[in-house]
Design an enzyme around this catalytic site. Sequence first.
Site, PDB file in Angstrom:
ATOM      1  N   SER A 126      92.801  52.150  62.495  1.00 49.26           N
ATOM      2  CA  SER A 126      92.541  51.473  63.770  1.00 49.26           C
ATOM      3  C   SER A 126      91.090  51.645  64.178  1.00 49.26           C
ATOM      4  CB  SER A 126      93.442  52.107  64.838  1.00 49.26           C
ATOM      5  OG  SER A 126      92.990  51.769  66.116  1.00 49.26           O
ATOM      6  N   ALA A 127      90.595  50.666  64.914  1.00 50.03           N
ATOM      7  CA  ALA A 127      89.240  50.758  65.465  1.00 50.03           C
ATOM      8  C   ALA A 127      89.120  51.898  66.461  1.00 50.03           C
ATOM      9  CB  ALA A 127      88.876  49.436  66.138  1.00 50.03           C
ATOM     10  N   TYR A 150      97.082  59.913  69.329  1.00 48.45           N
ATOM     11  CA  TYR A 150      97.322  58.785  68.419  1.00 48.45           C
ATOM     12  C   TYR A 150      96.080  58.526  67.553  1.00 48.45           C
ATOM     13  CZ  TYR A 150      96.904  53.905  67.037  1.00 48.45           C
ATOM     14  OH  TYR A 150      96.642  52.773  66.321  1.00 48.45           O
ATOM     15  N   LYS A 154      95.197  58.870  63.283  1.00 50.26           N
ATOM     16  CA  LYS A 154      94.555  57.881  62.384  1.00 50.26           C
ATOM     17  C   LYS A 154      93.342  58.507  61.704  1.00 50.26           C
ATOM     18  CE  LYS A 154      97.277  54.366  63.049  1.00 50.26           C
ATOM     19  NZ  LYS A 154      98.220  54.004  61.997  1.00 50.26           N
ATOM     20  N   PHE A 179      91.176  45.817  64.705  1.00 53.53           N
ATOM     21  CA  PHE A 179      90.725  45.711  66.090  1.00 53.53           C
ATOM     22  C   PHE A 179      91.950  45.366  66.952  1.00 53.53           C
ATOM     23  CE2 PHE A 179      86.352  46.985  66.298  1.00 53.53           C
ATOM     24  CZ  PHE A 179      86.218  47.371  64.971  1.00 53.53           C
TER      25      PHE A 179
HETATM   26  N1  UFG Z   1      94.389  45.459  79.740  1.00 54.87           N
HETATM   27  C1  UFG Z   1      94.625  45.065  81.037  1.00 54.87           C
HETATM   28  N2  UFG Z   1      95.917  45.091  81.495  1.00 54.87           N
HETATM   29  C2  UFG Z   1      96.963  45.502  80.725  1.00 54.87           C
HETATM   30  C3  UFG Z   1      96.714  45.908  79.390  1.00 54.87           C
HETATM   31  C4  UFG Z   1      95.399  45.877  78.938  1.00 54.87           C
HETATM   32  O1  UFG Z   1      93.715  44.683  81.777  1.00 54.87           O
HETATM   33  O2  UFG Z   1      98.112  45.522  81.214  1.00 54.87           O
HETATM   34  C5  UFG Z   1      93.004  45.383  79.224  1.00 54.87           C
HETATM   35  C6  UFG Z   1      92.440  46.708  78.744  1.00 54.87           C
HETATM   36  O3  UFG Z   1      91.843  47.423  79.807  1.00 54.87           O
HETATM   37  C7  UFG Z   1      91.434  46.243  77.670  1.00 54.87           C
HETATM   38  C8  UFG Z   1      92.091  44.981  77.092  1.00 54.87           C
HETATM   39  O4  UFG Z   1      93.022  44.544  78.087  1.00 54.87           O
HETATM   40  O5  UFG Z   1      90.229  45.869  78.263  1.00 54.87           O
HETATM   41  C9  UFG Z   1      92.857  45.226  75.806  1.00 54.87           C
HETATM   42  O6  UFG Z   1      93.772  46.294  76.000  1.00 54.87           O
HETATM   43  P1  UFG Z   1      94.927  46.631  74.963  1.00 54.87           P
HETATM   44  O7  UFG Z   1      95.736  47.757  75.544  1.00 54.87           O
HETATM   45  O8  UFG Z   1      95.632  45.397  74.582  1.00 54.87           O
HETATM   46  O9  UFG Z   1      94.125  47.109  73.675  1.00 54.87           O
HETATM   47  P2  UFG Z   1      93.121  48.317  73.493  1.00 54.87           P
HETATM   48  O10 UFG Z   1      91.825  47.714  73.056  1.00 54.87           O
HETATM   49  O11 UFG Z   1      93.068  49.236  74.620  1.00 54.87           O
HETATM   50  O12 UFG Z   1      93.889  49.110  72.349  1.00 54.87           O
HETATM   51  C10 UFG Z   1      93.891  48.629  71.034  1.00 54.87           C
HETATM   52  C11 UFG Z   1      95.130  49.070  70.281  1.00 54.87           C
HETATM   53  C12 UFG Z   1      95.146  50.558  70.098  1.00 54.87           C
HETATM   54  C13 UFG Z   1      93.846  51.041  69.558  1.00 54.87           C
HETATM   55  C14 UFG Z   1      92.711  50.528  70.396  1.00 54.87           C
HETATM   56  C15 UFG Z   1      91.378  50.914  69.868  1.00 54.87           C
HETATM   57  O13 UFG Z   1      96.292  48.700  70.961  1.00 54.87           O
HETATM   58  O14 UFG Z   1      96.150  50.888  69.185  1.00 54.87           O
HETATM   59  O15 UFG Z   1      92.768  49.104  70.442  1.00 54.87           O
HETATM   60  O16 UFG Z   1      91.191  50.354  68.639  1.00 54.87           O
HETATM   61  F1  UFG Z   1      93.818  52.388  69.559  1.00 54.87           F
END
Ligand code: UFG
Length: 336
Positions: A126-127, A150, A154, A179
Site C-alpha cells: 500500500s502507498a 495496519y 505492510k 494508491f
Molecule cells: N474522506 C472523507 N470522508 C470519508 C472518508 C474519506 O472526506 O467518509 C476523505 C479522506 O479524508 C481522504 C480521502 O477522502 O482525503 C480518501 O480517503 P480514504 O479513506 O478513501 O482513503 P485514504 O487515502 O485515507 O486511505 C487509503 C487506503 C488505505 C491506505 C491509505 C494510504 O484505504 O488502506 O490509502 O495509502 F493505507
Amino acid sequence: MSKTVLVTGGAGFIGSHTVVELLERNYKVIIVDNFSNSKESVIDRIKQITYKDFLLYKLNMLDKVAFSKVFIENKIDSVIHFAGLKAVGESVEKPLLYYRNNIDMTLNLIELMEEFEINNLVFSSSATVYGVDNKPPFREDMSLSATSPYGATKLMIERMLNDIQNAYPEFNIALLRYFNPVGAHKSGIIGEDPEGIPNNLMPYIAQVGSGVRQRLSVFGGDYETDDGTGVRDYIHVMDLAIGHILALEKLQNEKIGCRAYNLGAGKGFSVLEVIKSYEKALGKEISYEIVERRSGDIAKMFADVSKAKEELGFETKKTLDNMCQDVVKWQNFTKR
Ligand code: UFG
C-alpha cells in the site's frame, strides 16, 4: 499448459477483480479465503462473469496444517497474496489482531512456498508505506514509514520479503503499492462491499447515493489543496487487476529479486471532485458537510508511476468518471 496461480484473499474487493482478469487470460486459479471481510456469493458471480471454474479453499491461513493442504493437493506456479486485515482505524484499536493476523499468515505462506519450491510472489502492499513526511509524487525509492499498525504490517512484510529474497535468491517478488483503488467490474455484479460503516470515501459516497446513509462527512476543508479537501490518487480496480497480471508476467519472464512498484493513476483528485463526478454518474446530488480533519490524514498523495510504466508496461485506462459510473452500476445491482 496454463499456469496455476494461488490467490490468497481472492474473494475480496481487489482479489475478486484480479481473479476475473486471470481467468479471462486462461490462468488456472485457486482461491484461499476465510470470507472474514467478503461474501461467499462473490464466488458464483466470478463464475457468472467469466464462465470459468476454479478451486476454492475456505480456510484461515493462520491454520498452517489446513493451509498446507492447498500446496499438497495442487501444483502451484505463482502466488498473489491479497489476504489481510486492512482497516486503518480498527488496526489502531486492535494492533495485536493486525500484527498476529497479517504477519503470521504471510510467514505461513512463505514457509510453504519455500517448502514446495514456489518462487514467484506478488504482494499486495500500500502507498501507506510512504508515511507522512514525503512530498508527492511518491517514488518507490523514497524513505518508508508507517503511521498505523495496519501500515506497519505492510511495511514489515515488505522488509521481511526483501530479507527473505536476499537469503533465498530463488524467490522472485513484486511488491505492489496501491494508491486508492475504487470502481467495480463493468458488469456491475462484483464490487466493493464493506461490512458496517465504510471507512473509505468511495463506498461511503456510494451508500449516501443509494440512500443507505444520509450524509457524507468530508474530513477537512482547510488543507493546502486547490479546494481545501484532501487529494488522492484513485485507480480503477480493473486497471489495478491488470497491474497484477503484468507483474506476474514480469516474474514469469525475468528474475527481478524483490522489487516495489507503485500502482496508481499518477494524478490526484480532491474529495469535492470525486463527489462531483459521482453526482454526474448518479444523476442526483450527494449530501455532504465539511467537518474536522480525520487524524492521521495528509493533504495530498499521488504516485509517480514511471517505474511501473517502464518495467511492467503499466498504464491506467479508466477515468474518474468511469470509476464512478461502475460504482453506480454496482450499487444498482446490490439494491435489487
Ligand atoms: N474522506 C472523507 N470522508 C470519508 C472518508 C474519506 O472526506 O467518509 C476523505 C479522506 O479524508 C481522504 C480521502 O477522502 O482525503 C480518501 O480517503 P480514504 O479513506 O478513501 O482513503 P485514504 O487515502 O485515507 O486511505 C487509503 C487506503 C488505505 C491506505 C491509505 C494510504 O484505504 O488502506 O490509502 O495509502 F493505507
